[in-house]
Design a protein around this motif. Structure first.
Motif, PDB file in Angstrom:
ATOM      1  N   HIS A 116       8.203 -11.206  -2.732  1.00 17.59           N
ATOM      2  CA  HIS A 116       8.834 -11.931  -1.635  1.00 17.59           C
ATOM      3  C   HIS A 116       8.257 -11.408  -0.329  1.00 17.59           C
ATOM      4  O   HIS A 116       8.317 -10.217  -0.040  1.00 17.59           O
ATOM      5  CB  HIS A 116      10.350 -11.724  -1.672  1.00 17.59           C
ATOM      6  N   LYS A 117       7.718 -12.309   0.491  1.00 17.13           N
ATOM      7  CA  LYS A 117       6.962 -11.856   1.660  1.00 17.13           C
ATOM      8  C   LYS A 117       7.806 -11.054   2.645  1.00 17.13           C
ATOM      9  O   LYS A 117       7.323 -10.063   3.219  1.00 17.13           O
ATOM     10  CB  LYS A 117       6.317 -13.037   2.372  1.00 17.13           C
ATOM     11  N   LEU A 118       9.045 -11.460   2.868  1.00 19.02           N
ATOM     12  CA  LEU A 118       9.846 -10.771   3.876  1.00 19.02           C
ATOM     13  C   LEU A 118      10.146  -9.329   3.505  1.00 19.02           C
ATOM     14  O   LEU A 118      10.382  -8.492   4.378  1.00 19.02           O
ATOM     15  CB  LEU A 118      11.162 -11.518   4.107  1.00 19.02           C
ATOM     16  N   LEU A 119      10.095  -9.031   2.214  1.00 20.01           N
ATOM     17  CA  LEU A 119      10.408  -7.689   1.731  1.00 20.01           C
ATOM     18  C   LEU A 119       9.157  -6.873   1.436  1.00 20.01           C
ATOM     19  O   LEU A 119       9.241  -5.722   1.008  1.00 20.01           O
ATOM     20  CB  LEU A 119      11.279  -7.788   0.477  1.00 20.01           C
ATOM     21  N   THR A 120       7.997  -7.457   1.672  1.00 22.35           N
ATOM     22  CA  THR A 120       6.722  -6.790   1.433  1.00 22.35           C
ATOM     23  C   THR A 120       6.407  -5.837   2.578  1.00 22.35           C
ATOM     24  O   THR A 120       6.670  -6.128   3.747  1.00 22.35           O
ATOM     25  CB  THR A 120       5.600  -7.837   1.295  1.00 22.35           C
ATOM     26  N   GLY A 121       5.836  -4.687   2.257  1.00 22.33           N
ATOM     27  CA  GLY A 121       5.553  -3.675   3.257  1.00 22.33           C
ATOM     28  C   GLY A 121       4.462  -4.087   4.236  1.00 22.33           C
ATOM     29  O   GLY A 121       3.461  -4.695   3.861  1.00 22.33           O
ATOM     30  N   PHE A 122       4.668  -3.717   5.498  1.00 20.85           N
ATOM     31  CA  PHE A 122       3.700  -3.964   6.562  1.00 20.85           C
ATOM     32  C   PHE A 122       3.922  -2.917   7.645  1.00 20.85           C
ATOM     33  O   PHE A 122       5.000  -2.836   8.215  1.00 20.85           O
ATOM     34  CB  PHE A 122       3.889  -5.382   7.123  1.00 20.85           C
ATOM     35  N   ARG A 123       2.917  -2.094   7.885  1.00 21.48           N
ATOM     36  CA  ARG A 123       3.009  -1.047   8.900  1.00 21.48           C
ATOM     37  C   ARG A 123       4.245  -0.174   8.722  1.00 21.48           C
ATOM     38  O   ARG A 123       4.967   0.143   9.670  1.00 21.48           O
ATOM     39  CB  ARG A 123       2.958  -1.647  10.306  1.00 21.48           C
ATOM     40  N   GLY A 124       4.488   0.205   7.484  1.00 15.44           N
ATOM     41  CA  GLY A 124       5.517   1.199   7.215  1.00 15.44           C
ATOM     42  C   GLY A 124       6.917   0.687   6.965  1.00 15.44           C
ATOM     43  O   GLY A 124       7.818   1.486   6.685  1.00 15.44           O
ATOM     44  N   ARG A 125       7.125  -0.614   7.028  1.00 11.59           N
ATOM     45  CA  ARG A 125       8.453  -1.164   6.746  1.00 11.59           C
ATOM     46  C   ARG A 125       8.293  -2.607   6.275  1.00 11.59           C
ATOM     47  O   ARG A 125       7.209  -3.169   6.409  1.00 11.59           O
ATOM     48  CB  ARG A 125       9.355  -1.100   7.987  1.00 11.59           C
ATOM     49  N   PRO A 126       9.330  -3.203   5.712  1.00  7.72           N
ATOM     50  CA  PRO A 126       9.206  -4.598   5.285  1.00  7.72           C
ATOM     51  C   PRO A 126       8.859  -5.508   6.469  1.00  7.72           C
ATOM     52  O   PRO A 126       9.225  -5.227   7.615  1.00  7.72           O
ATOM     53  CB  PRO A 126      10.593  -4.926   4.721  1.00  7.72           C
ATOM     54  N   ILE A 127       8.176  -6.602   6.184  1.00  3.71           N
ATOM     55  CA  ILE A 127       7.831  -7.563   7.233  1.00  3.71           C
ATOM     56  C   ILE A 127       9.073  -7.967   8.016  1.00  3.71           C
ATOM     57  O   ILE A 127       9.080  -7.971   9.257  1.00  3.71           O
ATOM     58  CB  ILE A 127       7.148  -8.791   6.596  1.00  3.71           C
ATOM     59  N   LEU A 128      10.140  -8.305   7.310  1.00  4.16           N
ATOM     60  CA  LEU A 128      11.378  -8.698   7.977  1.00  4.16           C
ATOM     61  C   LEU A 128      11.939  -7.574   8.834  1.00  4.16           C
ATOM     62  O   LEU A 128      12.554  -7.821   9.875  1.00  4.16           O
ATOM     63  CB  LEU A 128      12.411  -9.143   6.942  1.00  4.16           C
TER      64      LEU A 128
END
Length: 201
Positions: free
Chosen positions: A20-32
């Motif tokens: 699920h994209k919103l819960l995927t990691g990005f720069r140390g935390r989920p996208i959301l």
């Protein structure tokens, strides 16, 4: 002027491969998480996240940021249902609301401040739309006078067509490439995470 923030976080991420994209990691935390933190750190009068798919995990993430939630049981019927659910959940004293998309983690506080400044200068307008280059961007700021018209929306559409048909929508130039950087696929994620990605400020 009392402004709120509605974070749309109900989608199924059907185009995002493996997870699920919103819960995927990005720069140390989920996208959301980036969007929730932006909303938390701005002086809004109200903040809420609209949930749908992955309700439990999205609610937990929102609540950990101190943001309340409103569940949209009709989320399978498209973006319009979440927008309407968020508007319906606002307290009556709210004069307008920023519509933040949960898959746009690079929106800057400067963009929100530019929209708020425009709204304070022109309270007669129905909405304020950031423009980066020649493109309409995100988030939009919708004022209460336009809320009843949102009931006409259906399916997987936001308010853009409605706004384009009005004469009382202000376009606000912003210097924010993140205002166009949404994440729908793994390729999108790779692009915004790459060395040429816009910074988050």
């Amino acid at each position: 002027m009392r402004l709120g923030a509605i974070i749309l976080a109900a989608g199924r991420s059907s185009r995002f491969e493996d997870g699920h994209k919103l819960l995927t990691g990005f720069r140390g935390r989920p996208i959301l998480g980036h969007v929730l933190e932006l909303a938390r750190d701005c002086p809004f009068s109200d903040r809420l996240a609209v949930t749908g798919a992955e309700r439990g995990r999205v609610e937990a993430l929102a609540h950990s940021a101190g943001i309340r939630t409103a569940h949209n049981p009709d989320f399978m019927n498209g973006l319009s249902t979440s927008l309407k659910a968020g508007i319906a959940a606002l307290p009556p004293e709210i004069d307008g609301a920023f519509i933040l998309l949960g898959d746009m983690p690079l929106i800057t506080r400067d963009t929100l401040q530019a929209l708020e400044k425009a709204a304070l200068a022109a309270p007669e307008m129905a909405a304020f739309v950031p423009v980066f280059g020649r493109d309409w961007a995100h988030p939009v700021l919708l004022m209460r006078k336009i809320f009843p018209e949102l009931a006409s929306l259906s399916g997987d559409q936001g308010a853009r067509k409605l706004l384009q048909a009005r004469g009382d929508v202000a376009l606000v130039p912003v210097d924010d490439p993140g205002s166009l950087a949404d994440i729908d696929t793994r390729a999108d994620l790779a692009r915004v995470a790459g060395p040429n990605a816009p910074p988050r400020t």
